[in-house]
Design a protein around this motif. Structure first.
Motif, PDB file in Angstrom:
ATOM      1  N   ASN A  47      52.137  43.732  41.394  1.00  0.00           N
ATOM      2  CA  ASN A  47      50.960  42.595  41.897  1.00  0.00           C
ATOM      3  C   ASN A  47      49.526  42.995  41.992  1.00  0.00           C
ATOM      4  OD1 ASN A  47      53.130  40.794  42.400  1.00  0.00           O
ATOM      5  ND2 ASN A  47      53.590  41.607  44.314  1.00  0.00           N
ATOM      6  N   GLU A  48      49.521  44.366  41.973  1.00  0.00           N
ATOM      7  CA  GLU A  48      48.238  44.752  42.539  1.00  0.00           C
ATOM      8  C   GLU A  48      47.454  44.788  41.044  1.00  0.00           C
ATOM      9  OE1 GLU A  48      47.942  49.427  42.266  1.00  0.00           O
ATOM     10  OE2 GLU A  48      50.226  48.889  42.304  1.00  0.00           O
ATOM     11  N   ILE A  49      45.940  44.643  41.564  1.00  0.00           N
ATOM     12  CA  ILE A  49      44.901  44.715  40.223  1.00  0.00           C
ATOM     13  C   ILE A  49      43.702  45.493  40.933  1.00  0.00           C
ATOM     14  CG2 ILE A  49      44.092  42.576  41.082  1.00  0.00           C
ATOM     15  CD1 ILE A  49      43.092  41.903  38.129  1.00  0.00           C
ATOM     16  N   GLU A  50      43.136  46.235  40.045  1.00  0.00           N
ATOM     17  CA  GLU A  50      41.819  46.882  40.622  1.00  0.00           C
ATOM     18  C   GLU A  50      40.796  46.774  39.504  1.00  0.00           C
ATOM     19  OE1 GLU A  50      43.010  51.230  40.663  1.00  0.00           O
ATOM     20  OE2 GLU A  50      44.516  50.741  42.396  1.00  0.00           O
ATOM     21  N   ILE A  51      39.488  46.847  39.745  1.00  0.00           N
ATOM     22  CA  ILE A  51      38.381  46.855  38.819  1.00  0.00           C
ATOM     23  C   ILE A  51      37.649  48.163  38.725  1.00  0.00           C
ATOM     24  CG2 ILE A  51      36.219  45.663  38.478  1.00  0.00           C
ATOM     25  CD1 ILE A  51      38.609  43.730  38.677  1.00  0.00           C
ATOM     26  N   ASP A  52      37.482  48.681  37.647  1.00  0.00           N
ATOM     27  CA  ASP A  52      37.181  50.036  37.348  1.00  0.00           C
ATOM     28  C   ASP A  52      35.530  50.018  37.201  1.00  0.00           C
ATOM     29  OD1 ASP A  52      36.586  49.343  34.701  1.00  0.00           O
ATOM     30  OD2 ASP A  52      38.170  50.337  33.693  1.00  0.00           O
ATOM     31  N   GLN A  53      35.032  51.306  37.033  1.00  0.00           N
ATOM     32  CA  GLN A  53      33.436  51.298  37.013  1.00  0.00           C
ATOM     33  C   GLN A  53      32.777  50.405  35.694  1.00  0.00           C
ATOM     34  OE1 GLN A  53      32.946  55.394  36.633  1.00  0.00           O
ATOM     35  NE2 GLN A  53      33.869  55.806  34.535  1.00  0.00           N
ATOM     36  N   ASN A  54      33.634  50.109  34.590  1.00  0.00           N
ATOM     37  CA  ASN A  54      33.202  49.509  33.594  1.00  0.00           C
ATOM     38  C   ASN A  54      33.355  47.907  33.710  1.00  0.00           C
ATOM     39  OD1 ASN A  54      32.074  51.659  32.194  1.00  0.00           O
ATOM     40  ND2 ASN A  54      34.112  52.116  31.558  1.00  0.00           N
ATOM     41  N   ASN A  55      33.992  47.434  35.086  1.00  0.00           N
ATOM     42  CA  ASN A  55      34.226  45.985  35.252  1.00  0.00           C
ATOM     43  C   ASN A  55      35.383  45.433  34.507  1.00  0.00           C
ATOM     44  OD1 ASN A  55      33.567  43.937  37.049  1.00  0.00           O
ATOM     45  ND2 ASN A  55      32.548  42.952  35.148  1.00  0.00           N
ATOM     46  N   ASN A  56      36.370  46.524  34.025  1.00  0.00           N
ATOM     47  CA  ASN A  56      37.586  46.151  33.505  1.00  0.00           C
ATOM     48  C   ASN A  56      38.602  45.980  34.660  1.00  0.00           C
ATOM     49  OD1 ASN A  56      36.639  46.490  30.731  1.00  0.00           O
ATOM     50  ND2 ASN A  56      36.850  48.651  31.057  1.00  0.00           N
ATOM     51  N   MET A  79      50.134  51.922  32.647  1.00  0.00           N
ATOM     52  CA  MET A  79      48.761  51.267  33.291  1.00  0.00           C
ATOM     53  C   MET A  79      47.955  50.674  32.022  1.00  0.00           C
ATOM     54  SD  MET A  79      45.824  53.121  35.542  1.00  0.00           S
ATOM     55  CE  MET A  79      45.513  54.416  34.205  1.00  0.00           C
ATOM     56  N   ILE A  80      47.292  49.607  32.230  1.00  0.00           N
ATOM     57  CA  ILE A  80      46.616  49.015  30.836  1.00  0.00           C
ATOM     58  C   ILE A  80      45.344  48.316  31.457  1.00  0.00           C
ATOM     59  CG2 ILE A  80      47.672  46.810  30.970  1.00  0.00           C
ATOM     60  CD1 ILE A  80      47.532  46.698  28.045  1.00  0.00           C
ATOM     61  N   GLN A  81      44.077  48.528  30.815  1.00  0.00           N
ATOM     62  CA  GLN A  81      42.821  48.049  31.175  1.00  0.00           C
ATOM     63  C   GLN A  81      42.334  46.857  30.168  1.00  0.00           C
ATOM     64  OE1 GLN A  81      41.329  51.977  30.644  1.00  0.00           O
ATOM     65  NE2 GLN A  81      40.007  51.262  32.575  1.00  0.00           N
ATOM     66  N   PHE A  82      41.863  45.682  30.851  1.00  0.00           N
ATOM     67  CA  PHE A  82      41.277  44.585  30.095  1.00  0.00           C
ATOM     68  C   PHE A  82      40.095  44.465  30.624  1.00  0.00           C
ATOM     69  CE2 PHE A  82      45.880  43.500  30.428  1.00  0.00           C
ATOM     70  CZ  PHE A  82      46.176  43.751  29.203  1.00  0.00           C
ATOM     71  N   PRO A  83      39.121  43.624  29.808  1.00  0.00           N
ATOM     72  CA  PRO A  83      37.853  43.193  30.338  1.00  0.00           C
ATOM     73  C   PRO A  83      38.343  42.128  31.342  1.00  0.00           C
ATOM     74  CG  PRO A  83      37.877  43.292  27.960  1.00  0.00           C
ATOM     75  CD  PRO A  83      39.235  43.511  28.427  1.00  0.00           C
ATOM     76  N   LYS A  84      37.489  42.205  32.444  1.00  0.00           N
ATOM     77  CA  LYS A  84      37.480  41.245  33.679  1.00  0.00           C
ATOM     78  C   LYS A  84      37.774  39.704  33.115  1.00  0.00           C
ATOM     79  CE  LYS A  84      35.759  40.143  38.060  1.00  0.00           C
ATOM     80  NZ  LYS A  84      34.642  40.536  39.121  1.00  0.00           N
ATOM     81  N   GLU A  85      38.868  39.149  33.856  1.00  0.00           N
ATOM     82  CA  GLU A  85      39.134  37.727  33.457  1.00  0.00           C
ATOM     83  C   GLU A  85      37.918  36.907  33.513  1.00  0.00           C
ATOM     84  OE1 GLU A  85      40.823  35.499  32.102  1.00  0.00           O
ATOM     85  OE2 GLU A  85      42.655  35.477  33.544  1.00  0.00           O
ATOM     86  N   ASN A 358      47.758  38.047  38.221  1.00  0.00           N
ATOM     87  CA  ASN A 358      46.509  38.291  38.589  1.00  0.00           C
ATOM     88  C   ASN A 358      45.498  38.057  37.242  1.00  0.00           C
ATOM     89  OD1 ASN A 358      46.678  39.366  41.229  1.00  0.00           O
ATOM     90  ND2 ASN A 358      47.702  40.994  40.113  1.00  0.00           N
ATOM     91  N   HIS A 359      46.151  37.603  35.735  1.00  0.00           N
ATOM     92  CA  HIS A 359      45.316  37.358  34.704  1.00  0.00           C
ATOM     93  C   HIS A 359      46.066  36.119  34.194  1.00  0.00           C
ATOM     94  CE1 HIS A 359      42.549  39.016  31.575  1.00  0.00           C
ATOM     95  NE2 HIS A 359      43.148  38.094  31.023  1.00  0.00           N
ATOM     96  N   LYS A 360      45.293  35.039  34.037  1.00  0.00           N
ATOM     97  CA  LYS A 360      45.937  33.777  33.630  1.00  0.00           C
ATOM     98  C   LYS A 360      46.407  33.955  32.247  1.00  0.00           C
ATOM     99  CE  LYS A 360      44.403  28.900  33.523  1.00  0.00           C
ATOM    100  NZ  LYS A 360      43.362  27.801  33.975  1.00  0.00           N
ATOM    101  N   ASN A 361      47.724  33.574  32.264  1.00  0.00           N
ATOM    102  CA  ASN A 361      48.375  33.306  30.759  1.00  0.00           C
ATOM    103  C   ASN A 361      48.659  34.637  30.117  1.00  0.00           C
ATOM    104  OD1 ASN A 361      48.281  30.598  31.225  1.00  0.00           O
ATOM    105  ND2 ASN A 361      46.200  30.453  30.140  1.00  0.00           N
TER     106      ASN A 361
END
Length: 396
Positions: A47-56, A79-85, A358-361
């Motif tokens: 369920n958790e989501i974080e935003i890193d220093q690159n806004n991912n 763990m996986i990073q994506f550009p912010k929704e 936390n990330h649509k679709n």
């Protein structure tokens, strides 16, 4: 099947997969394939989501190894990073440029927790970042605290293994497990005690699901081809038992956003939708799979979207609001306006799938034979509404 036919089928499947890979940029905003060391029977986003220093966005998900005793078994926290929704108008080419310049879209292993038994299903406790329940291959229900990197409780009493597992979203220490001993087990994880077991199914119980709003109701399904609607306040538990399919019923789930509806999936290759207030008759039947349906899940973002995974190696996204609608021209010949999308990136039975809350679709899925985890999100235009049905169907 003869050896020659098996070889030809594998060759055809390989060609189909190569064709799918070539079309990935046209169909997906995100599509990542990750080779696990062993197959996993289960996958679930945390369920958790974080935003890193690159806004991912930084997301985590769980898989478990299935080595059949050949090696040490593990729960893996990935763990996986994506550009912010982004909004619906986001240009996917911008995403591609981000992926080239930043370390996003890469799957890394954050934790590896050794476990004693093969794990059939893992689900996260509602309201908790760290507590997981696991259905094991020997019938034990194991509770893990990933912050402590260990098992913290073993719920014993279930006589055989099972796959169905569901936390009560309202009473968060209550847990249901479904077993191949034909019973449903109702646990208090706070005390580690079995509250009650139910034995109203005649064959193996495949799945269970608590009602999203009423903490006293749950549904179950079984190899006896039925589903049951149950109330823990009654002595027997079962209120209604209804034959739903012509073959074994493997999975069942309430629609989290519209809980009067639930869906079932069966060995007869059909998924069906029911209304809990009128369960005696199906509302819709979705029948474009070619083999048994072993997993299904409603979207946590759009109440009309359902994902089903099958032995035929496909995941189909359905829109029940389009079921039964009539279209002019070619669409009328196809006769399946409720199909939003076929995901054809897997090459063996779909073991499990999970929508990201936390990330649509965004969906994660795992398969049986190729050790493959895939994380995918289809292009925005494929989610468009009725005015764009021509575009939707042309891209499927």
């Amino acid at each position: 099947m003869s050896a020659d036919n098996e070889i030809q089928e594998e060759r055809n499947q390989g060609e189909h997969y190569e064709n799918w890979k070539q079309n990935v940029p046209l169909m997906y905003e995100i599509c990542i394939s990750h080779q696990n060391s062993w197959p996993s029977l289960t996958v679930t986003w945390l369920n958790e989501i974080e935003i890193d220093q690159n806004n991912n966005e930084v997301h985590k998900l769980i898989v478990a190894t299935q080595t059949d005793g050949q090696e040490q078994e593990f729960i893996n926290v990935l763990m996986i990073q994506f550009p912010k929704e982004t909004d619906e108008e986001f240009d996917a080419s911008v995403l591609n440029n981000l992926w080239k310049t930043q370390a996003v879209g890469k799957i890394t292993q954050e934790q590896q927790i050794p476990v004693q038994y093969d794990i059939n299903k893992i689900r996260q406790k509602p309201g908790s970042k760290f507590i997981l329940a696991a259905q094991t291959s020997v019938g034990e229900i194991s509770i893990y605290d990933i912050s402590r990197h260990q098992k913290v409780m073993a719920l014993k009493g279930q006589e055989r293994e099972g796959y169905g597992l569901c936390w009560n979203p309202k009473n968060q220490n209550q847990l249901l497990s479904a077993s191949y001993d034909k019973k449903i087990y109702y646990w208090d994880v706070g005390t580690g005690q079995l509250i009650k077991s139910y034995s109203f199914h005649q064959k193996e119980v495949e799945d269970v699901c608590w009602h999203p709003q009423d903490p006293n109701l749950f549904i179950s399904c079984s190899d006896d081809r039925t589903f049951a609607i149950c109330d823990i306040r009654t002595q027997q538990g079962m209120k209604i038992k209804q034959e739903a399919h012509s073959q074994e019923v493997n999975c069942i789930q309430f629609n989290q956003l519209d809980p009067k509806y639930f869906a079932t999936g069966s060995n007869d290759a059909e998924a069906k939708m029911f209304d809990i207030t009128k369960p005696e008759k199906q509302i819709y039947s979705f029948s474009n799979h070619e083999d048994a349906i072993y997993t299904l899940q409603w979207s946590p973002h759009k109440k009309n979207l359902l994902a089903t995974g099958s032995v035929d190696s496909k995941i189909i996204l359905w829109d029940y609001l389009k079921a039964g609608k009539h279209y002019e021209g070619e669409l009328d010949k196809e006769g399946t306006p409720e199909i939003v999308f076929y995901h054809e990136g897997h090459r063996s039975k779909i073991n499990d799938l999970s929508w990201n809350v936390n990330h649509k679709n965004l969906i994660a899925s795992v398969e049986a034979d190729k050790n493959m985890l895939q994380i995918w999100k289809i292009q925005t235009q494929l989610w468009m509404d009725d005015d764009n049905d021509d575009l939707i169907q042309s891209l499927i």
